[in-house]
Design a protein around this motif. Structure first.
Motif, PDB file in Angstrom:
ATOM      1  N   ALA A  51       0.886  -1.059  -0.021  1.00  0.00           N
ATOM      2  CA  ALA A  51       0.109  -0.054  -0.037  1.00  0.00           C
ATOM      3  C   ALA A  51       0.895   1.256  -0.005  1.00  0.00           C
ATOM      4  O   ALA A  51       2.250   1.225   0.306  1.00  0.00           O
ATOM      5  N   GLY A  52       0.376   2.461  -0.594  1.00  0.00           N
ATOM      6  CA  GLY A  52       1.268   3.486  -0.523  1.00  0.00           C
ATOM      7  C   GLY A  52       0.316   4.532  -1.271  1.00  0.00           C
ATOM      8  O   GLY A  52      -0.377   4.371  -1.953  1.00  0.00           O
ATOM      9  N   PRO A 100      -4.837  -0.403  -4.275  1.00  0.00           N
ATOM     10  CA  PRO A 100      -5.043   1.110  -4.993  1.00  0.00           C
ATOM     11  C   PRO A 100      -4.119   2.098  -4.150  1.00  0.00           C
ATOM     12  O   PRO A 100      -3.970   2.145  -3.042  1.00  0.00           O
ATOM     13  N   GLY A 101      -3.414   2.866  -4.997  1.00  0.00           N
ATOM     14  CA  GLY A 101      -2.657   3.831  -4.408  1.00  0.00           C
ATOM     15  C   GLY A 101      -3.740   4.877  -3.793  1.00  0.00           C
ATOM     16  O   GLY A 101      -4.842   5.049  -4.262  1.00  0.00           O
ATOM     17  N   TYR A 102      -3.155   5.535  -2.648  1.00  0.00           N
ATOM     18  CA  TYR A 102      -4.134   6.393  -2.032  1.00  0.00           C
ATOM     19  C   TYR A 102      -3.528   8.077  -2.194  1.00  0.00           C
ATOM     20  O   TYR A 102      -2.271   8.139  -2.491  1.00  0.00           O
ATOM     21  N   ARG A 121      -9.030 -10.592   5.680  1.00  0.00           N
ATOM     22  CA  ARG A 121      -8.503 -11.598   5.207  1.00  0.00           C
ATOM     23  C   ARG A 121      -7.547 -12.379   5.805  1.00  0.00           C
ATOM     24  O   ARG A 121      -6.540 -12.024   6.356  1.00  0.00           O
ATOM     25  N   PRO A 122      -8.153 -13.614   6.128  1.00  0.00           N
ATOM     26  CA  PRO A 122      -7.301 -14.702   7.155  1.00  0.00           C
ATOM     27  C   PRO A 122      -5.641 -15.013   6.757  1.00  0.00           C
ATOM     28  O   PRO A 122      -5.207 -15.233   7.587  1.00  0.00           O
ATOM     29  N   VAL A 123      -5.443 -14.934   5.358  1.00  0.00           N
ATOM     30  CA  VAL A 123      -4.152 -15.264   5.160  1.00  0.00           C
ATOM     31  C   VAL A 123      -3.263 -13.969   4.604  1.00  0.00           C
ATOM     32  O   VAL A 123      -2.042 -14.254   4.206  1.00  0.00           O
ATOM     33  N   LEU A 124      -3.650 -12.798   5.052  1.00  0.00           N
ATOM     34  CA  LEU A 124      -2.677 -11.762   4.942  1.00  0.00           C
ATOM     35  C   LEU A 124      -1.649 -11.715   5.948  1.00  0.00           C
ATOM     36  O   LEU A 124      -1.983 -11.840   7.187  1.00  0.00           O
ATOM     37  N   LYS A 125      -0.551 -12.166   5.624  1.00  0.00           N
ATOM     38  CA  LYS A 125       0.705 -11.909   6.660  1.00  0.00           C
ATOM     39  C   LYS A 125       1.293 -10.734   7.002  1.00  0.00           C
ATOM     40  O   LYS A 125       1.896 -10.532   8.146  1.00  0.00           O
ATOM     41  N   ARG A 126       1.187  -9.870   6.056  1.00  0.00           N
ATOM     42  CA  ARG A 126       1.878  -8.659   6.376  1.00  0.00           C
ATOM     43  C   ARG A 126       1.640  -7.540   5.165  1.00  0.00           C
ATOM     44  O   ARG A 126       1.465  -7.986   3.982  1.00  0.00           O
ATOM     45  N   THR A 127       1.702  -6.211   5.698  1.00  0.00           N
ATOM     46  CA  THR A 127       1.276  -5.183   4.547  1.00  0.00           C
ATOM     47  C   THR A 127       2.662  -4.516   4.573  1.00  0.00           C
ATOM     48  O   THR A 127       3.063  -4.086   5.710  1.00  0.00           O
ATOM     49  N   MET A 128       3.085  -4.127   3.378  1.00  0.00           N
ATOM     50  CA  MET A 128       4.097  -3.084   3.237  1.00  0.00           C
ATOM     51  C   MET A 128       3.654  -1.774   3.064  1.00  0.00           C
ATOM     52  O   MET A 128       3.000  -1.753   2.079  1.00  0.00           O
ATOM     53  N   LEU A 129       3.751  -0.808   3.948  1.00  0.00           N
ATOM     54  CA  LEU A 129       3.174   0.634   3.636  1.00  0.00           C
ATOM     55  C   LEU A 129       4.444   1.431   3.182  1.00  0.00           C
ATOM     56  O   LEU A 129       5.215   1.681   3.932  1.00  0.00           O
ATOM     57  N   LEU A 130       4.529   1.896   1.905  1.00  0.00           N
ATOM     58  CA  LEU A 130       5.353   2.502   1.357  1.00  0.00           C
ATOM     59  C   LEU A 130       5.325   4.148   1.537  1.00  0.00           C
ATOM     60  O   LEU A 130       4.266   4.694   1.772  1.00  0.00           O
ATOM     61  N   GLU A 155      -3.124   8.152   8.702  1.00  0.00           N
ATOM     62  CA  GLU A 155      -4.743   7.716   8.682  1.00  0.00           C
ATOM     63  C   GLU A 155      -4.915   6.236   8.244  1.00  0.00           C
ATOM     64  O   GLU A 155      -5.293   5.450   8.815  1.00  0.00           O
ATOM     65  N   VAL A 156      -3.742   5.867   7.177  1.00  0.00           N
ATOM     66  CA  VAL A 156      -3.822   4.496   6.818  1.00  0.00           C
ATOM     67  C   VAL A 156      -3.192   3.425   7.934  1.00  0.00           C
ATOM     68  O   VAL A 156      -3.535   2.246   8.134  1.00  0.00           O
TER      69      VAL A 156
END
Length: 211
Positions: free
Chosen positions: A40-41, A90-92, A116-125, A138-139
């Protein structure tokens, strides 16, 4: 991470990677059968370029000329057989986006993060030239609320003087410590020089294999 693990991560992420589908709504998501890593980013943060660099491709993810153009979850299968999926969110950054588009983005992204149970990690750019902005915060609060573990990943690190980058990293690290779901390790990356790419690949492999 040791060299053998880093090489395993490189082989996985630069091996078979194929576009699976675009999901404009949650009902179009694939069955949650393998681990997922989301990216995300803000629009123009360099998300598509980073995904291309991570996977050793030139055109895996398209860099849109129009910021915020992509409003779907783009999903890529990684490995043969598939071992994980990369989810290009989607970009914000909605300076020119209609309110309905913003609301749709929030609905899809929030629903995905929370359910989403299989989401292991989010990379926030985060753009290294600009540091954290209010919309990033906010994100981060959204991720905290969804109890989704996430890393902050600084992009375009080569565009910043080393001393300024060090200061920005220190500021971002201090702020990240206030967020319960934010992983303490911050990555500084450059798709131009390859800085931080191997470490980020290793972190992805670690996230999907950790017990």
């Amino acid at each position: 991470m040791n060299e053998a693990f880093a090489e395993q991560a490189r082989k996985l992420l630069t091996g078979r990677v194929e576009f699976l589908l675009s999901a404009p709504q949650l009902k179009f998501l694939p069955e949650p059968t393998v681990p997922e890593i989301a990216f995300a980013g803000r629009s123009n943060v360099g998300k598509s370029t980073l995904l291309n660099e991570l996977t050793g491709r030139k055109k895996l993810a398209r860099a849109s000329v129009t910021p915020g153009r992509t409003q779907e979850l783009n999903i890529f299968d990684v490995g043969d057989p598939v071992q994980l999926r990369l989810v290009d969110m989607p970009g914000y950054g909605f300076a020119k986006a209609p309110l309905k588009v913003v609301q749709k983005w929030r609905g899809v992204v929030n629903g995905y993060l929370r359910g989403r149970p299989v989401l292991k990690r989010t990379m926030l750019l985060i753009d290294a030239r600009r540091g954290l902005k209010d919309i990033d915060r906010e994100v981060m609060r959204m991720l905290d609320g969804a109890a989704v573990s996430y890393h902050l990943v600084m992009t375009k690190a080569d565009k910043v003087k080393p001393s300024l980058l060090e200061n920005t990293l220190a500021e971002v690290t201090a702020e990240a410590a206030k967020h319960p779901a934010c992983h303490p390790r911050i990555f500084a990356t450059s798709s131009e020089t390859g800085q931080g790419i191997a470490d980020l690949r290793s972190e992805i492999l670690d996230a999907i294999t950790a017990k």
